[in-house]
Design a protein around this motif. Structure first.
Motif, PDB file in Angstrom:
ATOM      1  N   MET A   1      -2.410  -1.031  -8.560  1.00  0.00           N
ATOM      2  CA  MET A   1      -3.011  -1.218  -7.100  1.00  0.00           C
ATOM      3  C   MET A   1      -1.973  -0.081  -6.470  1.00  0.00           C
ATOM      4  SD  MET A   1      -2.005  -2.724  -4.112  1.00  0.00           S
ATOM      5  CE  MET A   1      -0.964  -3.901  -4.535  1.00  0.00           C
ATOM      6  N   LYS A   2      -2.628   0.653  -5.693  1.00  0.00           N
ATOM      7  CA  LYS A   2      -1.745   1.407  -5.011  1.00  0.00           C
ATOM      8  C   LYS A   2      -1.660   1.608  -3.549  1.00  0.00           C
ATOM      9  CE  LYS A   2      -2.146   4.781  -9.083  1.00  0.00           C
ATOM     10  NZ  LYS A   2      -2.383   6.107  -9.602  1.00  0.00           N
ATOM     11  N   GLN A   3      -2.774   0.985  -3.186  1.00  0.00           N
ATOM     12  CA  GLN A   3      -3.041   1.178  -1.628  1.00  0.00           C
ATOM     13  C   GLN A   3      -3.432  -0.076  -0.994  1.00  0.00           C
ATOM     14  OE1 GLN A   3      -3.433   4.081   0.497  1.00  0.00           O
ATOM     15  NE2 GLN A   3      -3.446   2.340   2.140  1.00  0.00           N
ATOM     16  N   LEU A   4      -3.029  -0.709   0.078  1.00  0.00           N
ATOM     17  CA  LEU A   4      -3.381  -1.972   0.785  1.00  0.00           C
ATOM     18  C   LEU A   4      -4.206  -1.443   1.966  1.00  0.00           C
ATOM     19  CD1 LEU A   4      -0.243  -3.896   0.802  1.00  0.00           C
ATOM     20  CD2 LEU A   4      -2.015  -4.116  -0.584  1.00  0.00           C
ATOM     21  N   ILE A   5      -5.106  -2.249   2.206  1.00  0.00           N
ATOM     22  CA  ILE A   5      -5.957  -1.813   3.602  1.00  0.00           C
ATOM     23  C   ILE A   5      -6.242  -3.258   4.152  1.00  0.00           C
ATOM     24  CG2 ILE A   5      -8.366  -0.901   4.463  1.00  0.00           C
ATOM     25  CD1 ILE A   5      -8.675   0.672   1.849  1.00  0.00           C
ATOM     26  N   PHE A   6      -5.824  -3.435   5.345  1.00  0.00           N
ATOM     27  CA  PHE A   6      -6.079  -4.739   6.227  1.00  0.00           C
ATOM     28  C   PHE A   6      -6.962  -4.661   7.181  1.00  0.00           C
ATOM     29  CE2 PHE A   6      -1.566  -6.228   5.127  1.00  0.00           C
ATOM     30  CZ  PHE A   6      -1.774  -6.240   4.058  1.00  0.00           C
ATOM     31  N   LEU A 105       4.824   0.400  -0.287  1.00  0.00           N
ATOM     32  CA  LEU A 105       3.109   0.356  -0.579  1.00  0.00           C
ATOM     33  C   LEU A 105       2.532   1.001   1.025  1.00  0.00           C
ATOM     34  CD1 LEU A 105       2.783  -3.266  -1.956  1.00  0.00           C
ATOM     35  CD2 LEU A 105       1.936  -1.286  -2.833  1.00  0.00           C
ATOM     36  N   PRO A 106       1.586   1.927   0.432  1.00  0.00           N
ATOM     37  CA  PRO A 106       0.884   2.537   1.630  1.00  0.00           C
ATOM     38  C   PRO A 106      -0.149   1.475   2.118  1.00  0.00           C
ATOM     39  CG  PRO A 106       0.700   3.914  -0.247  1.00  0.00           C
ATOM     40  CD  PRO A 106       1.524   2.587  -0.860  1.00  0.00           C
ATOM     41  N   LEU A 107      -0.241   1.431   3.451  1.00  0.00           N
ATOM     42  CA  LEU A 107      -1.073   0.535   4.141  1.00  0.00           C
ATOM     43  C   LEU A 107      -2.198   1.353   4.956  1.00  0.00           C
ATOM     44  CD1 LEU A 107      -1.783  -2.374   5.259  1.00  0.00           C
ATOM     45  CD2 LEU A 107      -0.088  -2.102   6.542  1.00  0.00           C
ATOM     46  N   GLY A 126       3.345  -6.716  19.212  1.00  0.00           N
ATOM     47  CA  GLY A 126       4.645  -6.369  18.702  1.00  0.00           C
ATOM     48  C   GLY A 126       4.464  -5.848  17.253  1.00  0.00           C
ATOM     49  N   LEU A 127       3.466  -5.530  16.709  1.00  0.00           N
ATOM     50  CA  LEU A 127       3.603  -4.953  15.456  1.00  0.00           C
ATOM     51  C   LEU A 127       3.565  -3.370  15.237  1.00  0.00           C
ATOM     52  CD1 LEU A 127       0.514  -7.162  13.985  1.00  0.00           C
ATOM     53  CD2 LEU A 127       3.181  -7.592  13.583  1.00  0.00           C
ATOM     54  N   ARG A 128       3.335  -2.846  16.335  1.00  0.00           N
ATOM     55  CA  ARG A 128       3.396  -1.143  16.240  1.00  0.00           C
ATOM     56  C   ARG A 128       4.500  -0.728  15.548  1.00  0.00           C
ATOM     57  NH1 ARG A 128      -0.326   2.608  16.625  1.00  0.00           N
ATOM     58  NH2 ARG A 128      -1.218   1.741  18.577  1.00  0.00           N
ATOM     59  N   GLY A 129       5.949  -1.311  15.848  1.00  0.00           N
ATOM     60  CA  GLY A 129       7.119  -0.758  15.212  1.00  0.00           C
ATOM     61  C   GLY A 129       7.086  -0.962  13.751  1.00  0.00           C
ATOM     62  N   ILE A 130       6.832  -2.277  13.266  1.00  0.00           N
ATOM     63  CA  ILE A 130       6.783  -2.224  11.884  1.00  0.00           C
ATOM     64  C   ILE A 130       5.886  -1.485  11.004  1.00  0.00           C
ATOM     65  CG2 ILE A 130       5.492  -4.597  11.940  1.00  0.00           C
ATOM     66  CD1 ILE A 130       7.989  -3.470   9.329  1.00  0.00           C
ATOM     67  N   LEU A 131       4.737  -1.371  11.948  1.00  0.00           N
ATOM     68  CA  LEU A 131       3.519  -0.528  11.060  1.00  0.00           C
ATOM     69  C   LEU A 131       4.083   0.852  11.057  1.00  0.00           C
ATOM     70  CD1 LEU A 131       0.291  -2.229  12.296  1.00  0.00           C
ATOM     71  CD2 LEU A 131       1.411  -2.476  10.342  1.00  0.00           C
ATOM     72  N   ASP A 132       4.797   1.474  12.004  1.00  0.00           N
ATOM     73  CA  ASP A 132       5.074   2.543  11.950  1.00  0.00           C
ATOM     74  C   ASP A 132       6.348   2.874  10.983  1.00  0.00           C
ATOM     75  OD1 ASP A 132       3.696   3.308  14.079  1.00  0.00           O
ATOM     76  OD2 ASP A 132       5.190   3.328  15.503  1.00  0.00           O
ATOM     77  N   GLU A 133       7.061   1.912  10.644  1.00  0.00           N
ATOM     78  CA  GLU A 133       8.021   1.698   9.794  1.00  0.00           C
ATOM     79  C   GLU A 133       7.480   1.939   8.340  1.00  0.00           C
ATOM     80  OE1 GLU A 133      10.677  -1.475  10.025  1.00  0.00           O
ATOM     81  OE2 GLU A 133      11.295  -1.116  11.931  1.00  0.00           O
ATOM     82  N   ILE A 134       6.515   1.440   7.990  1.00  0.00           N
ATOM     83  CA  ILE A 134       5.509   1.258   6.795  1.00  0.00           C
ATOM     84  C   ILE A 134       5.207   2.769   6.623  1.00  0.00           C
ATOM     85  CG2 ILE A 134       3.406   0.510   5.580  1.00  0.00           C
ATOM     86  CD1 ILE A 134       4.040  -2.208   6.847  1.00  0.00           C
ATOM     87  N   ALA A 135       4.617   3.452   7.749  1.00  0.00           N
ATOM     88  CA  ALA A 135       4.106   4.662   7.455  1.00  0.00           C
ATOM     89  C   ALA A 135       5.072   5.529   7.043  1.00  0.00           C
ATOM     90  CB  ALA A 135       3.374   5.180   8.785  1.00  0.00           C
ATOM     91  N   ALA A 136       6.300   5.760   8.051  1.00  0.00           N
ATOM     92  CA  ALA A 136       7.407   6.467   7.735  1.00  0.00           C
ATOM     93  C   ALA A 136       8.118   6.283   6.143  1.00  0.00           C
ATOM     94  CB  ALA A 136       8.524   6.163   8.487  1.00  0.00           C
ATOM     95  N   GLU A 173     -10.709   1.235  -7.093  1.00  0.00           N
ATOM     96  CA  GLU A 173     -10.062   0.566  -8.068  1.00  0.00           C
ATOM     97  C   GLU A 173      -8.523   0.693  -7.629  1.00  0.00           C
ATOM     98  OE1 GLU A 173     -12.233   2.712  -8.810  1.00  0.00           O
ATOM     99  OE2 GLU A 173     -14.161   1.447  -9.293  1.00  0.00           O
ATOM    100  N   GLU A 174      -8.072   1.530  -6.862  1.00  0.00           N
ATOM    101  CA  GLU A 174      -6.570   1.564  -6.669  1.00  0.00           C
ATOM    102  C   GLU A 174      -6.368   0.700  -5.114  1.00  0.00           C
ATOM    103  OE1 GLU A 174      -5.477   5.933  -7.844  1.00  0.00           O
ATOM    104  OE2 GLU A 174      -6.875   5.928  -6.079  1.00  0.00           O
ATOM    105  N   CYS A 175      -7.177  -0.038  -4.477  1.00  0.00           N
ATOM    106  CA  CYS A 175      -7.030  -0.673  -3.380  1.00  0.00           C
ATOM    107  C   CYS A 175      -7.062  -2.042  -3.428  1.00  0.00           C
ATOM    108  CB  CYS A 175      -7.710  -0.112  -2.300  1.00  0.00           C
ATOM    109  SG  CYS A 175      -7.867   1.770  -2.127  1.00  0.00           S
ATOM    110  N   LEU A 176      -6.314  -2.667  -2.379  1.00  0.00           N
ATOM    111  CA  LEU A 176      -6.638  -4.159  -2.272  1.00  0.00           C
ATOM    112  C   LEU A 176      -6.624  -4.388  -0.855  1.00  0.00           C
ATOM    113  CD1 LEU A 176      -6.548  -7.094  -3.397  1.00  0.00           C
ATOM    114  CD2 LEU A 176      -3.836  -7.080  -2.886  1.00  0.00           C
TER     115      LEU A 176
END
Length: 242
Positions: A1-6, A105-107, A126-136, A173-176
């Motif tokens: 598993m290499k990619q998360l999609i929410f 983990l890429p999201l 208030g989720l924008r900040g942590i999502l930007d941190e995941i991207a970075a 197959e690489e995604c959850l």
């Protein structure tokens, strides 16, 4: 598993209960033969995950009355205002997102909401900040977000997920995936994806776990603290803190 999609609504943010509240106020006035707000709530449970425009069309078709010409716009404006003033992130999701960031983990986010509604959701919660941190943490300038604006046929069609896979360069197959509604589950399963059903939102009706299982959920979670274990089961090699 290499990619998360929410998904977003009902997964990252507890927004569906707000949208349902607006509809329960307005629909008994517009379509009185559908019953009380409690009876309308039962109809909305059946429509869980559908776009607002499709819910209105569906319910108008069950009534002898017609909706106002600007019904969709009235609902949209009222929901946007309430989301901007009172939207909360899903309980436990920030801690899980911090874990995802630390695991590198890429999201990506795939939502039936519009791009403008997504902006409100992420900023108000208030989720924008942590999502930007995941991207970075994964070397991305911004988090990949796919909305109903990007396709002709949104969920339950698989188009949004297929677009996400193509854009991200991932195989199914690489995604959850994490989804909360039958509509979203149908879309992800049709795209060949492994899906965790999330049951933690305020709007989830009784018996919804069986609905998600019957629609193809691989696993279910009631709380976000369960999610790292689902990642392990999906094949993620957990990186322990140094």
């Amino acid at each position: 598993m290499k990619q998360l999609i929410f998904d977003c609504d009902g997964v990252l943010v507890d927004s569906e209960i707000i949208a349902d509240g607006v509809l329960k106020e307005k629909l008994p006035l517009w379509l009185p033969d559908l019953g009380t707000s409690e009876q309308i709530e039962h109809e909305l449970d059946r429509c869980l995950g559908m776009m607002t425009r499709d819910i209105l069309v569906d319910l108008e078709g069950r009534s002898q009355h017609r909706l106002p010409a600007d019904a969709l716009e009235q609902v949209r404006l009222e929901v946007d205002q309430r989301l901007a003033n009172g939207l909360e992130a899903m309980p436990g999701v920030v801690k899980t997102l911090e874990w995802i960031r630390d695991q590198r983990l890429p999201l990506a986010v795939v939502s039936n909401s519009s791009a403008s509604r997504m902006k409100i959701n992420l900023e108000s919660s208030g989720l924008r900040g942590i999502l930007d941190e995941i991207a970075a943490a994964n070397g991305d300038r911004e988090l990949p977000i796919f909305t109903s604006d990007d396709v002709i046929n949104p969920k339950p069609a698989p188009d949004l997920y297929l677009l996400a896979l193509k854009t991200l360069g991932r195989s199914a197959e690489e995604c959850l995936v994490v989804e909360d509604s039958r509509t979203g589950m149908q879309a992800a399963v049709a795209a060949g994806l492994k899906v965790v059903g999330h049951l933690g939102a305020s709007h989830i009706p009784p018996g919804h776990a069986e609905v998600l299982r019957d629609t193809g959920a691989w696993q279910l979670i009631k709380h976000w603290e369960e999610f790292p274990e689902r990642c392990r089961e999906a094949g993620h090699q957990v990186q322990e803190p140094a």
